[in-house]
Write a protein that holds these residues in place. Structure first.
Motif, PDB file in Angstrom:
ATOM      1  N   MET A 207       0.831  -1.199   0.000  1.00 55.07           N
ATOM      2  CA  MET A 207       0.000   0.000   0.000  1.00 55.07           C
ATOM      3  C   MET A 207       0.872   1.259   0.000  1.00 55.07           C
ATOM      4  N   TYR A 208       1.890   1.278   0.881  1.00 53.54           N
ATOM      5  CA  TYR A 208       2.778   2.436   0.923  1.00 53.54           C
ATOM      6  C   TYR A 208       3.531   2.602  -0.398  1.00 53.54           C
ATOM      7  N   SER A 209       3.975   1.502  -0.969  1.00 57.67           N
ATOM      8  CA  SER A 209       4.698   1.559  -2.243  1.00 57.67           C
ATOM      9  C   SER A 209       3.803   2.109  -3.346  1.00 57.67           C
ATOM     10  N   ALA A 210       2.566   1.619  -3.380  1.00 54.10           N
ATOM     11  CA  ALA A 210       1.624   2.068  -4.411  1.00 54.10           C
ATOM     12  C   ALA A 210       1.313   3.554  -4.250  1.00 54.10           C
ATOM     13  N   ASN A 211       1.096   4.002  -3.008  1.00 57.18           N
ATOM     14  CA  ASN A 211       0.798   5.417  -2.781  1.00 57.18           C
ATOM     15  C   ASN A 211       1.985   6.301  -3.138  1.00 57.18           C
ATOM     16  N   THR A 212       3.179   5.813  -2.827  1.00 55.68           N
ATOM     17  CA  THR A 212       4.391   6.567  -3.162  1.00 55.68           C
ATOM     18  C   THR A 212       4.535   6.705  -4.672  1.00 55.68           C
ATOM     19  N   MET A 213       4.322   5.604  -5.396  1.00 57.03           N
ATOM     20  CA  MET A 213       4.403   5.658  -6.860  1.00 57.03           C
ATOM     21  C   MET A 213       3.319   6.562  -7.441  1.00 57.03           C
ATOM     22  N   PHE A 214       2.124   6.490  -6.875  1.00 58.31           N
ATOM     23  CA  PHE A 214       1.003   7.298  -7.355  1.00 58.31           C
ATOM     24  C   PHE A 214       1.303   8.783  -7.260  1.00 58.31           C
ATOM     25  N   ILE A 215       1.755   9.213  -6.094  1.00 57.37           N
ATOM     26  CA  ILE A 215       1.994  10.644  -5.913  1.00 57.37           C
ATOM     27  C   ILE A 215       3.264  11.080  -6.644  1.00 57.37           C
TER      28      ILE A 215
ATOM     29  N   TYR B  43       7.880  24.596   3.244  1.00 52.83           N
ATOM     30  CA  TYR B  43       7.166  23.377   3.639  1.00 52.83           C
ATOM     31  C   TYR B  43       6.962  23.332   5.144  1.00 52.83           C
ATOM     32  N   GLN B  44       7.931  23.843   5.891  1.00 55.69           N
ATOM     33  CA  GLN B  44       7.794  23.899   7.349  1.00 55.69           C
ATOM     34  C   GLN B  44       6.747  24.937   7.753  1.00 55.69           C
ATOM     35  N   VAL B  45       6.697  26.072   7.052  1.00 57.60           N
ATOM     36  CA  VAL B  45       5.676  27.078   7.337  1.00 57.60           C
ATOM     37  C   VAL B  45       4.285  26.481   7.146  1.00 57.60           C
ATOM     38  N   ALA B  46       4.103  25.717   6.063  1.00 55.68           N
ATOM     39  CA  ALA B  46       2.783  25.173   5.740  1.00 55.68           C
ATOM     40  C   ALA B  46       2.414  23.964   6.586  1.00 55.68           C
ATOM     41  N   TYR B  47       3.377  23.060   6.786  1.00 56.14           N
ATOM     42  CA  TYR B  47       3.038  21.769   7.399  1.00 56.14           C
ATOM     43  C   TYR B  47       3.815  21.442   8.673  1.00 56.14           C
ATOM     44  N   GLY B  48       4.690  22.353   9.092  1.00 61.61           N
ATOM     45  CA  GLY B  48       5.402  22.144  10.342  1.00 61.61           C
ATOM     46  C   GLY B  48       6.436  21.044  10.306  1.00 61.61           C
ATOM     47  N   MET B  49       6.870  20.636   9.115  1.00 61.33           N
ATOM     48  CA  MET B  49       7.836  19.551   8.983  1.00 61.33           C
ATOM     49  C   MET B  49       9.092  20.058   8.302  1.00 61.33           C
ATOM     50  N   ASP B  50      10.254  19.719   8.877  1.00 58.60           N
ATOM     51  CA  ASP B  50      11.510  20.063   8.217  1.00 58.60           C
ATOM     52  C   ASP B  50      12.195  18.781   7.760  1.00 58.60           C
ATOM     53  N   PHE B  51      13.306  18.940   7.057  1.00 56.25           N
ATOM     54  CA  PHE B  51      14.003  17.785   6.486  1.00 56.25           C
ATOM     55  C   PHE B  51      15.383  17.609   7.099  1.00 56.25           C
ATOM     56  N   PHE B  52      15.510  17.960   8.366  1.00 54.65           N
ATOM     57  CA  PHE B  52      16.788  17.808   9.053  1.00 54.65           C
ATOM     58  C   PHE B  52      16.869  16.503   9.838  1.00 54.65           C
ATOM     59  N   ALA B  53      15.878  15.637   9.653  1.00 59.24           N
ATOM     60  CA  ALA B  53      15.919  14.313  10.262  1.00 59.24           C
ATOM     61  C   ALA B  53      16.904  13.430   9.500  1.00 59.24           C
ATOM     62  N   SER B  54      17.189  12.251  10.038  1.00 57.71           N
ATOM     63  CA  SER B  54      18.105  11.330   9.374  1.00 57.71           C
ATOM     64  C   SER B  54      17.456  10.769   8.118  1.00 57.71           C
ATOM     65  N   ALA B  55      18.286  10.290   7.209  1.00 60.97           N
ATOM     66  CA  ALA B  55      17.775   9.691   5.982  1.00 60.97           C
ATOM     67  C   ALA B  55      16.893   8.487   6.288  1.00 60.97           C
ATOM     68  N   ALA B  56      17.222   7.758   7.351  1.00 60.01           N
ATOM     69  CA  ALA B  56      16.416   6.592   7.717  1.00 60.01           C
ATOM     70  C   ALA B  56      14.990   7.006   8.078  1.00 60.01           C
ATOM     71  N   GLU B  57      14.867   8.111   8.812  1.00 63.17           N
ATOM     72  CA  GLU B  57      13.537   8.604   9.175  1.00 63.17           C
ATOM     73  C   GLU B  57      12.776   9.112   7.954  1.00 63.17           C
ATOM     74  N   LEU B  58      13.480   9.794   7.076  1.00 67.76           N
ATOM     75  CA  LEU B  58      12.829  10.370   5.908  1.00 67.76           C
ATOM     76  C   LEU B  58      12.330   9.317   4.930  1.00 67.76           C
ATOM     77  N   THR B  59      12.941   8.140   4.956  1.00 64.47           N
ATOM     78  CA  THR B  59      12.549   7.093   4.004  1.00 64.47           C
ATOM     79  C   THR B  59      11.564   6.091   4.597  1.00 64.47           C
ATOM     80  N   GLU B  60      11.009   6.386   5.745  1.00 61.39           N
ATOM     81  CA  GLU B  60       9.959   5.530   6.296  1.00 61.39           C
ATOM     82  C   GLU B  60       8.761   5.514   5.338  1.00 61.39           C
ATOM     83  N   ASN B  61       8.037   4.392   5.351  1.00 55.20           N
ATOM     84  CA  ASN B  61       6.865   4.226   4.469  1.00 55.20           C
ATOM     85  C   ASN B  61       7.225   4.461   2.999  1.00 55.20           C
ATOM     86  N   ASN B  62       8.393   3.891   2.628  1.00 53.95           N
ATOM     87  CA  ASN B  62       8.865   3.984   1.244  1.00 53.95           C
ATOM     88  C   ASN B  62       9.132   5.421   0.795  1.00 53.95           C
ATOM     89  N   GLY B  63       9.427   6.291   1.749  1.00 53.93           N
ATOM     90  CA  GLY B  63       9.740   7.674   1.407  1.00 53.93           C
ATOM     91  C   GLY B  63       8.538   8.469   0.940  1.00 53.93           C
TER      92      GLY B  63
END
Length: 409
Positions: free
Chosen positions: A14-22, A72-92
């Motif tokens: 499901m995560y893979s399909a959603n990732t490919m879709f978007i 993106y942080q202004v809009a959604y409160g998320m930054d990209f300073f986390a580790s690559a492992a965290e960022l690639t959860e749920n197939n990225g």
């Protein structure tokens, strides 16, 4: 395989399909930026074609950096300073979601580019693009699409409590196109008309340099728009054929009406589908297809009438591609139309409020105008935003990029 393993495999799929879709949606909207570029190339004069191409791709690069680190942080409160492992959860998926929403954010300077063509400086406008994508656009995006509160006040929560439904903008008639169009209004106003455009109070026509390029740009935008609208669902389980057909009907409504009202003018005809698609974004998931056809038709007429009126009656407001009527006014119409044609009484799915749509649309216009005048006014005061008279006469291609669009230049 036990039930736990099966569930895990299904979840991964499901995560893979959603990732490919978007991801496919992000790529389709990315391709739309080529449409913005060639629409402008075909509309501007020959001596400004290179500049049109360069602006769109450099704006995209600057927008990516601005949106990645700030917007993106202004809009959604998320930054990209986390580790690559965290960022690639749920197939990225979250990374690809950023990519998809970035393509929307980068449309803001792409929209503005067409309005300020042929006489704007290069680097100051890039700075303005960065500021709008980092702060102005995501500020309103977060309010509408993430329910963000400003000084403790949530517009969406208040609208839902007061009128029974929040502001509905499925794919960005107001959030993207309306905001971009009204920021462009401020930029065009501050920049002033092209030299030689008006003589003795009369309009001097600057004919499009290349109708085939203009047409190709319109076609690229039209095709990519189905990724813009349909894939705004962001997950496979949210996809709806209604969005696709409503986009189609609004598109053809814009074409047919622009053809009639515009008296077969190819520029109007090729902007007609874009006007219809801008307008249907907001309610594409709730309108009946006949309602979408009407919404697109009205947008086609609105673009032709207002573009013609603005060009002939307001000599200092020189909007080269007509981005304010196309995106600003048709976007506003789409936001309001969602509250009319999206109701069950008009054959729609319901769950919308006309008052919420009016208020949300006006809020978007206000944010865009205030933000646009602040950003472009500030840049104008600091560095200027307009080419010199000689540079404008020679054309942006030679003045800025030192090369023409052909070897003969």
């Amino acid at each position: 395989m036990d039930i736990t393993g099966i569930n895990s495999a299904v979840e991964t799929l499901m995560y893979s399909a959603n990732t490919m879709f978007i991801l496919l949606g992000a790529i389709m909207v990315l391709a739309m930026h080529a449409g913005f570029a060639f629409l402008e190339v075909g509309t501007v004069r020959h001596k400004n074609q290179v500049n049109a191409l360069v602006k769109i791709i450099t704006d995209f690069g600057i927008s990516t950096i601005a949106y990645f680190f700030i917007g993106y942080q202004v809009a959604y409160g998320m930054d990209f300073f986390a580790s690559a492992a965290e960022l690639t959860e749920n197939n990225g998926y979250e990374l690809v979601k950023f990519f998809f929403l970035l393509t929307f954010a980068a449309a803001i300077p792409a929209i503005i580019s067409g309005g300020i063509a042929e006489r704007a400086k290069f680097y100051p406008i890039l700075i303005a693009s960065a500021l709008t994508v980092a702060f102005v656009y995501p500020f309103f995006e977060g309010i509408i699409w993430n329910g963000n509160a400003v000084f403790g006040f949530s517009l969406q929560a208040w609208l839902e409590e007061t009128y029974g439904a929040g502001f509905h903008d499925f794919a960005g008639s107001v959030v993207v196109h309306g905001v971009g169009g009204w920021i462009a209004f401020a930029a065009v106003f501050l920049l002033g008309a092209r030299r030689g455009r008006y003589r003795d109070g009369k309009v001097t026509a600057f004919a499009p340099s290349n109708i085939p390029w203009l047409a190709m740009g319109a076609w690229i935008l039209t095709v990519g728009w189905f990724g813009f609208n349909v894939m705004s669902a962001q997950t496979l389980d949210g996809i709806s054929g209604l969005v696709a057909v409503n986009s189609l009907m609004a598109m053809v409504g814009g074409v047919v009406v622009a053809m009639i009202v515009g008296r077969n003018d190819p520029g109007f005809i090729h902007n007609g589908p874009l006007a219809g698609l801008v307008a249907v974004c907001a309610g594409s998931d709730v309108l009946h297809p006949i309602g979408a056809l009407l919404v697109g038709g009205v947008a086609g007429a609105l673009f032709v009438w207002v573009f013609t009126l603005a060009q002939n009656k307001f000599p200092k407001f020189d909007d080269v591609l007509g981005v304010w009527p196309l995106h600003g006014l048709c976007g506003a119409w789409g936001g309001i139309a969602c509250g009319i044609f999206g109701t069950e009484a008009m054959g729609g799915l319901g769950g919308v409020s006309l008052m919420s749509q009016l208020i949300g649309t006006l809020a978007g216009i206000a944010v865009a105008l205030i933000g646009g005048f602040i950003v472009y006014g500030l840049v104008k005061a600091v560095s200027g935003i307009r080419l010199s008279e000689e540079e404008e006469f020679n054309g942006a291609d030679l003045s800025i990029h030192k090369i023409g669009s052909t070897n003969n230049d």
